[in-house]
Design an enzyme around this catalytic site. Structure first.
Site, PDB file in Angstrom:
ATOM      1  N   ARG A 188      -3.654  -0.979   4.484  1.00  0.00           N
ATOM      2  CA  ARG A 188      -5.104  -1.082   4.262  1.00  0.00           C
ATOM      3  C   ARG A 188      -5.568  -2.510   4.499  1.00  0.00           C
ATOM      4  O   ARG A 188      -6.629  -2.734   5.095  1.00  0.00           O
ATOM      5  CB  ARG A 188      -5.471  -0.641   2.847  1.00  0.00           C
ATOM      6  CG  ARG A 188      -5.459   0.855   2.627  1.00  0.00           C
ATOM      7  CD  ARG A 188      -6.028   1.211   1.277  1.00  0.00           C
ATOM      8  NE  ARG A 188      -7.470   0.991   1.215  1.00  0.00           N
ATOM      9  CZ  ARG A 188      -8.169   0.937   0.087  1.00  0.00           C
ATOM     10  NH1 ARG A 188      -7.559   1.066  -1.084  1.00  0.00           N
ATOM     11  NH2 ARG A 188      -9.482   0.737   0.122  1.00  0.00           N
ATOM     12  N   CYS A 247      -9.297  -6.414  -4.378  1.00  0.00           N
ATOM     13  CA  CYS A 247      -8.614  -5.205  -3.919  1.00  0.00           C
ATOM     14  C   CYS A 247      -9.656  -4.344  -3.225  1.00  0.00           C
ATOM     15  O   CYS A 247     -10.506  -4.854  -2.505  1.00  0.00           O
ATOM     16  CB  CYS A 247      -7.942  -4.477  -5.082  1.00  0.00           C
ATOM     17  SG  CYS A 247      -9.075  -4.034  -6.420  1.00  0.00           S
TER      18      CYS A 247
END
Length: 290
Positions: A188, A247
């Site tokens: 990611r 995040c």
């Protein structure tokens, strides 16, 4: 340090120590189990069984304010609302609070820990290994609902523990005044996949520290000494207070921040909107690859 004295824990607590304190009137436990694909799964699991005395803390409705726009998928709750929620869980400043989930603390339990620390609560810890470790040890399970409280928590929200301004963050990173650590899985971060957000990649200048690296093969935290060595290598001479964690939505980033504190590296901050907040403005740059 993982404890402020023999009985007060401020980062991580082993299951044996929590088990020994069950029934303590000054103990409060938060069950933070949550699944991103099913927002009701954690509550349903809680109803089937939880650590005795635990209150259920829902990521979307208790630990976030999803009505706030432009601040990512899990915006920080309003301090006054969160104080009332803490009061509902009968938490007061002198209580030892323990948070747990089923993912080693990464899905919501570390977020609960960080929110409590941000509103001034020192005696709050994450259950090492969480629900799986508790169950594997054959420790007590209950299905009853604890008594709800009515008195608000006297919170003092420390705004110095987090950032909300993406432009200010970009300036700090560009000037190399902070080290931005992204807790998402490497695919990611690189932008190879993006299962949750509309754009793939990462904030230019960020480094990757997947939160999963904080745990060993049993799902418990690595030793403080090992974590300290790993984070010091990333810091490369920087002070811990120069670190900003992020995040996807400000949840798993708290796991990295907690791991640093467990290792004795205090003072790091959290970019609360994280990636989902960064990409709200399509004009903001996006990096891909390593």
């Amino acid at each position: 340090m993982n404890a402020t004295n023999a009985t007060d824990f401020s980062s991580v607590i082993p299951a044996s120590a929590l088990s020994a304190r069950l029934g303590d009137p000054d103990l409060r436990i938060l069950d933070c189990r949550f699944e991103l694909g099913d927002a009701n799964a954690g509550w349903q699991a809680y109803g089937l069984g939880h650590i005795p005395g635990a209150y259920y803390a829902h990521l979307d409705t208790d630990l976030s304010d999803t009505g706030r726009s432009g601040l990512g998928r899990h915006p920080l709750p309003d301090p006054r609302v969160f104080a009332a929620i803490l009061g509902r869980w009968r938490i007061q400043p002198h209580h030892q609070v323990v948070c747990y989930d089923a993912a080693g603390g990464a899905l919501a339990a570390a977020r609960a820990w960080w929110l409590l620390r941000t509103c001034g609560h020192e005696k709050v810890a994450l259950l090492d290994g969480g629900w799986p470790t508790w169950r594997a040890a054959g420790l007590p399970v209950a299905a009853d609902l604890p008594l709800q409280g009515r008195e608000d928590y006297p919170a003092h929200w420390d705004e110095g523990r987090y950032l909300l301004d993406a432009d200010a963050l970009a300036r700090e990173v560009a000037a190399q005044r902070v080290l931005l650590l992204d807790a998402r899985a490497t695919p990611r971060f690189r932008g190879d996949v993006e299962p949750l957000d509309s754009r793939a990649g990462h904030v230019p200048g960020a480094s990757n520290r997947p939160f999963s690296l904080n745990l060993d093969d049993t799902g418990c935290f690595k030793s403080p000494a090992r974590l300290r060595g790993e984070f010091l290598a990333l810091l490369d001479g920087r002070s811990p207070d120069e670190v900003v964690h992020m995040c996807g939505s400000g949840v798993t980033a708290a796991h990295n921040l907690l791991a640093m504190e467990y290792a004795g590296l205090t003072g790091a901050r959290l970019y609360a909107p994280s990636w989902s907040g960064w990409i709200v403005d399509p004009a903001r740059p996006v990096a891909t690859g390593d």
